[in-house]
Write a protein that holds these residues in place. Sequence first.
Motif, PDB file in Angstrom:
ATOM      1  N   LYS A   1      24.305  44.279  97.051  1.00  0.00           N
ATOM      2  CA  LYS A   1      23.588  44.523  95.439  1.00  0.00           C
ATOM      3  C   LYS A   1      22.058  44.336  95.486  1.00  0.00           C
ATOM      4  O   LYS A   1      21.683  43.517  96.551  1.00  0.00           O
ATOM      5  CB  LYS A   1      24.078  43.284  94.674  1.00  0.00           C
ATOM      6  CG  LYS A   1      23.871  42.034  95.282  1.00  0.00           C
ATOM      7  CD  LYS A   1      24.366  41.157  93.954  1.00  0.00           C
ATOM      8  CE  LYS A   1      24.187  39.751  94.449  1.00  0.00           C
ATOM      9  NZ  LYS A   1      24.894  38.781  93.389  1.00  0.00           N
TER      10      LYS A   1
ATOM     11  N   LEU B   1      18.558  44.053  93.200  1.00  0.00           N
ATOM     12  CA  LEU B   1      17.976  43.450  92.181  1.00  0.00           C
ATOM     13  C   LEU B   1      16.486  44.114  92.126  1.00  0.00           C
ATOM     14  O   LEU B   1      15.619  43.718  92.878  1.00  0.00           O
ATOM     15  CB  LEU B   1      18.141  42.042  91.928  1.00  0.00           C
ATOM     16  CG  LEU B   1      17.793  41.609  90.631  1.00  0.00           C
ATOM     17  CD1 LEU B   1      18.478  42.017  89.399  1.00  0.00           C
ATOM     18  CD2 LEU B   1      17.725  39.938  90.663  1.00  0.00           C
TER      19      LEU B   1
ATOM     20  N   VAL C   1      14.115  46.325  86.282  1.00  0.00           N
ATOM     21  CA  VAL C   1      15.348  46.705  85.770  1.00  0.00           C
ATOM     22  C   VAL C   1      16.333  45.216  85.790  1.00  0.00           C
ATOM     23  O   VAL C   1      16.373  44.691  86.630  1.00  0.00           O
ATOM     24  CB  VAL C   1      16.174  47.731  86.614  1.00  0.00           C
ATOM     25  CG1 VAL C   1      17.416  48.182  85.928  1.00  0.00           C
ATOM     26  CG2 VAL C   1      15.298  48.861  86.846  1.00  0.00           C
ATOM     27  N   GLU C   2      16.810  45.179  84.673  1.00  0.00           N
ATOM     28  CA  GLU C   2      17.458  43.785  84.277  1.00  0.00           C
ATOM     29  C   GLU C   2      18.983  43.913  84.951  1.00  0.00           C
ATOM     30  O   GLU C   2      19.619  43.004  84.936  1.00  0.00           O
ATOM     31  CB  GLU C   2      17.743  43.762  83.002  1.00  0.00           C
ATOM     32  CG  GLU C   2      16.283  43.250  82.401  1.00  0.00           C
ATOM     33  CD  GLU C   2      16.344  42.850  80.987  1.00  0.00           C
ATOM     34  OE1 GLU C   2      17.417  42.197  80.593  1.00  0.00           O
ATOM     35  OE2 GLU C   2      15.163  42.643  80.331  1.00  0.00           O
ATOM     36  N   GLU C   3      19.656  45.114  85.605  1.00  0.00           N
ATOM     37  CA  GLU C   3      20.921  45.022  86.132  1.00  0.00           C
ATOM     38  C   GLU C   3      20.924  44.895  87.560  1.00  0.00           C
ATOM     39  O   GLU C   3      19.848  45.406  88.244  1.00  0.00           O
ATOM     40  CB  GLU C   3      21.498  46.283  85.485  1.00  0.00           C
ATOM     41  CG  GLU C   3      21.194  47.566  85.954  1.00  0.00           C
ATOM     42  CD  GLU C   3      21.902  48.856  85.554  1.00  0.00           C
ATOM     43  OE1 GLU C   3      22.702  49.151  85.780  1.00  0.00           O
ATOM     44  OE2 GLU C   3      21.388  49.271  84.353  1.00  0.00           O
ATOM     45  N   GLU C   4      21.967  44.584  87.990  1.00  0.00           N
ATOM     46  CA  GLU C   4      21.999  44.660  89.471  1.00  0.00           C
ATOM     47  C   GLU C   4      22.558  45.916  89.907  1.00  0.00           C
ATOM     48  O   GLU C   4      23.306  46.478  89.257  1.00  0.00           O
ATOM     49  CB  GLU C   4      23.026  43.546  89.917  1.00  0.00           C
ATOM     50  CG  GLU C   4      22.489  42.153  90.032  1.00  0.00           C
ATOM     51  CD  GLU C   4      23.743  41.182  90.570  1.00  0.00           C
ATOM     52  OE1 GLU C   4      23.008  40.052  90.862  1.00  0.00           O
ATOM     53  OE2 GLU C   4      24.798  41.407  90.772  1.00  0.00           O
ATOM     54  N   LEU C   5      22.048  46.787  90.850  1.00  0.00           N
ATOM     55  CA  LEU C   5      22.597  48.181  91.320  1.00  0.00           C
ATOM     56  C   LEU C   5      23.305  47.478  92.683  1.00  0.00           C
ATOM     57  O   LEU C   5      23.073  46.925  93.457  1.00  0.00           O
ATOM     58  CB  LEU C   5      21.158  48.719  91.928  1.00  0.00           C
ATOM     59  CG  LEU C   5      20.313  48.971  90.827  1.00  0.00           C
ATOM     60  CD1 LEU C   5      19.225  49.930  90.986  1.00  0.00           C
ATOM     61  CD2 LEU C   5      20.828  49.715  89.649  1.00  0.00           C
TER      62      LEU C   5
END
Length: 161
Positions: free
Chosen positions: A18, A20, A24-28
């Motif tokens: 993952k 971070l 961006v507030e979401e995990e990719l």
Amino acid sequence: MFNHSFIFSPGTWHGEGKILLNMVEEELVFNTNWAVQNKDFAGKVGCVQEIQVQGLSENMRNELSFYDFQTKTFTVDMENQNVGRIVGTGVFDEKAIGWEFRNNDASFEGYETYVLQGDGSYRMKGEYVTSDQFRTQIEARIWPQSKEAPSPDESQEGEEE
């Protein structure tokens, strides 16, 4: 060189993890493949790392060269479309491999560490930051192509956080 096969032996490595990003507030979630070549006549180990972030159509590609291997140190070059070519320093011991890029003209610095697990896979952590303060944090697991993907809880022995 100790019992490491990653970057010290030719082969293909797969991984997942993952990313971070501080913007961006979401995990990719991403998958990665490493193609590690044999040492060339000058003692350089060439590698190509492909990174596929889920939800993005374009892959990232890093070309790395590891060379000037000493008892516990080495030099690493990394080149990609975003930062160009940068040179860093690496270290290794019986449990871990790591490298960092700092104080370079690309206004880009960071590090990656790979801690050997009991099953031969590696737990990876990394962080990169640019001069405009964009920060990328990475956590992943990589394993040799000949093995199945380890479960997240498998073989925590030898791991030092």
